[in-house]
Structures are given as structure tokens and as C-alpha cells.
Scaffold this active site. Structure first.
Site, PDB file in Angstrom:
ATOM      1  N   THR A  68       0.844  -1.200   0.000  1.00  0.00           N
ATOM      2  CA  THR A  68       0.000   0.000   0.000  1.00  0.00           C
ATOM      3  C   THR A  68       0.877   1.247   0.000  1.00  0.00           C
ATOM      4  OG1 THR A  68      -1.637  -1.273   1.210  1.00  0.00           O
ATOM      5  CG2 THR A  68      -1.958   1.099   1.142  1.00  0.00           C
ATOM      6  N   HIS A 148     -10.513  -0.854   4.352  1.00  0.00           N
ATOM      7  CA  HIS A 148      -9.337  -0.643   3.514  1.00  0.00           C
ATOM      8  C   HIS A 148      -9.877  -0.380   2.109  1.00  0.00           C
ATOM      9  CE1 HIS A 148      -5.400  -0.718   1.988  1.00  0.00           C
ATOM     10  NE2 HIS A 148      -4.947  -1.847   2.502  1.00  0.00           N
TER      11      HIS A 148
END
Ligand code: NCD
Length: 324
Positions: A68, A148
């Protein structure tokens, strides 16, 4: 109380991206994917695009991350923006001295003049709190056990590209459905884009998905089934989404080890799956997919990561510049 979420209503410019609940129609995803396809071409040319050349994007990460963090940074660089990538916030920032998240977020804006702040944090409502106190939009790069959302967008982009559809699919989500945040965001997104999608939740009894999530999905008329038998369930799946048991949320090593190796996907189990099924995983994996499965043409978890680069570039463009 968390702040009220600002729905996209087809427009991303200037908005925070905190939760999948901000999406209202599938068209919003189509727009992100349309932009992501263009981003793929930019990266293929191997030439930095100056689209965001006068912008500055900061990343504040309070939890570990490989993909990420790197893909948000990659997205910043490929679009020519200035990058302020700050990892290790919980070890090295003034959070150690007791500074609040709100003050830290304001400080990053003042000290860097960032136009956008990407936040990963262990608290469920961290992104809402940050957004409420920020002068610039916040993108949630993982909030506690709750959400997320950019991972869900990249997951759905992967599914669309691999299977050419986003509806009428049976998606198996396997592992720690209680603590894992990726499955929560992805299942909400799948319930928005495909009313005929079926979700098969596979977990040990102690790691079942929260009832509040299941109820919300059923309210959206999505079929949700729960089982602890991956051996039986695998043959029904078009997508097998494996997840790791989230060690960091367990109160003891013993409790973690009791469930850590409950589901292991190996070549033998893959024989029971459909020929066209795809295997996904947000990664990192620990033991839940044996490396022998990596060469199976149905494994997509490495390509899946690249979707993160393109979709995050697309989100940057839409949030900072809009769709024009
Ligand atoms: C996930 C996360 O941080 O929630 N990783 C990721 O962003 N790709 C999954 C995990 O840590 O298990």
C-alpha cells in the site's frame, strides 16, 4: 461519533475517501476503472506524466505496509507530484510524545503544504477523525479492523480484468474475517456492483465476519453463506480471496497459533476448484497459500498488486483534478 460520510454522488474532486459506503452507484467504479486503464498506459510508456506536477501528496503510516505504501508512492511519482512519504509514524513521530492524530494531520499540512494526505492507522475511526480535522482530503489506506477502501477498489479492478465481469460471481473469502479489514471493504463493494453476487465466508468459528457486516450485506439483497469447510466450498467459487490470520490483534501467541494454520491452499486443494477460478490475496501471506500454488495460472495475487498502482493513480487524478 464518527463524522457523517460524504457520498461521492459521481464526483470525487476535493473529497475524502474514507469508506466504501461513500459509493452510491456502480458508475462511480466504472469512472475509476476508466481512468485506471489510462494510467496503465502511462506506466507502460515508462515516462513520468506531469498531470500532478504542481501537487504534493503526503503519506502518514502508523502501521506496517509494503504494497500500500509503495504503490501510493509509485502513483505519486508516476504522475509527477511531490512525495512526502512518512513511514513509522507510531515509532518516530510526536505520536510517541502523546500528540493527537488530529494535530499530527494538521501539522503535516502546515509543514509540507500537501494537497492530499494518505493515512494508515490502527484505530477504526482514524480516517474519519483525520478528515474532520484536516484542511485537505484524506485517503484511508487502512483503518484498524474496519476498512481498507482503496484495496477493495484494486481488488474489484483485478476481478473485472481477470473475469470480465463484476456480477453473478461466487466469491469465497477465507481466513480471519473478524479482524481483517480487506474483506469488509471488498464485500461491501461487491454488494454494490453486483446484486447477483454470492459471498461465501469461510473461517474458523472464532474468526467469523461480524454480524453487523453480514446483516448489512443481506439488507442489500446479497446472498451470504458461512462455513468452516474450505474443502467443500472451494468447488463453488469463481474467486477465492485468501487472507492471513491477523496476528497483531490476538491477545496471546497460543490463541493465534490455535487458528493460524486452519486453512492452507495447496496444489491438492486447487484440484477441487473450477478451471477458471482466480486466487486472490491482499498480501502479505504467511502460510495460507503454499508457494507451490504460485505457478498455477489461476493465481492472480502478484498481478493483483499492480492494480493498486493504476487505481491509486486514478484516485489521485479524480480527487485532485476531477474527471475532466
Ligand atoms: C492488508 C492490510 O493491511 O489490511 N494488506 C494490504 O494492504 N495489502 C492485509 C493484511 O495485512 O493482512
Amino acid at each position: 461519533m464518527p463524522a457523517k460520510l460524504n457520498k461521492f454522488n459521481g464526483k470525487f474532486k476535493g473529497k475524502d475517501f474514507i469508506s466504501i459506503k461513500q459509493f452510491t452507484i456502480k458508475k462511480e467504479l466504472d469512472l475509476i476503472f476508466f481512468e485506471a486503464d489510462k494510467m496503465k498506459k502511462i506506466v507502460a510508456k515508462r515516462k513520468t506524466n506531469g498531470l500532478l506536477k504542481n501537487y504534493c501528496i503526503a503519506e502518514l503510516f502508523y502501521q506496517p505496509s509494503t504494497r500500500t505504501f509503495a504503490s501510493f508512492l509509485g502513483a505519486t511519482e508516476w504522475l509527477g507530484a511531490k512525495a512526502i512519504p512518512i513511514h513509522g509514524m507510531s515509532a518516530y513521530s510526536s505520536a510517541v510524545k502523546g500528540e493527537s492524530l488530529s494535530d499530527s494531520v494538521r501539522s503535516i499540512y502546515q509543514t509540507t503544504a500537501a494537497d492530499l494526505i494518505i493515512l494508515r492507522h490502527p484505530d477504526d475511526n482514524s480516517s474519519e477523525i483525520a478528515a474532520k480535522n484536516s484542511y485537505v482530503p484524506i485517503i484511508n489506506a487502512g483503518s484498524g479492523k474496519k476498512e481498507h477502501p482503496t484495496q477493495a477498489v484494486l481488488d474489484l479492478y483485478t476481478i473485472k480484468n481477470e473475469l470480465n465481469k463484476m456480477d453473478d460471481l461466487t466469491i469465497g473469502m477465507v481466513g480471519d474475517l473478524k479482524n481483517g479489514r480487506t474483506i469488509k471493504s471488498l464485500s461491501l463493494l461487491l454488494s454494490l456492483v453486483g446484486k447477483k453476487n454470492k459471498l461465501l465466508f469461510v473461517s474458523p468459528d472464532s474468526l467469523r465476519a461480524p454480524l453487523s457486516l453480514i446483516n448489512r450485506l443481506r439488507k442489500r439483497k446479497i446472498s451470504v453463506y458461512e462455513t468452516d469447510d474450505l474443502n467443500k466450498a472451494i468447488s463453488k467459487m469463481d474467486v477465492l480471496y485468501m487472507t492471513r490470520v491477523q496476528k497483531e490483534w490476538f491477545s496471546s501467541k497460543e490463541k493465534y497459533e490455535k487458528v493460524a494454520n486452519n486453512f492452507i491452499l495447496d496444489a491438492k486443494l486447487m484440484k477441487k476448484a473450477k478451471k477458471k477460478m482466480i486466487v486472490m490475496h491482499p498480501l502479505p501471506r504467511v502460510n495460507e497459500i503454499s508457494t507451490g500454488v504460485d505457478q498455477d495460472p489461476r493465481s492472480t495475487y502478484f498481478q493483483q498488486m499492480r492494480s493498486g498502482l493504476y487505481t491509486r493513480m486514478a484516485l489521485f487524478k479524480l480527487i485532485l483534478l476531477g474527471s475532466k
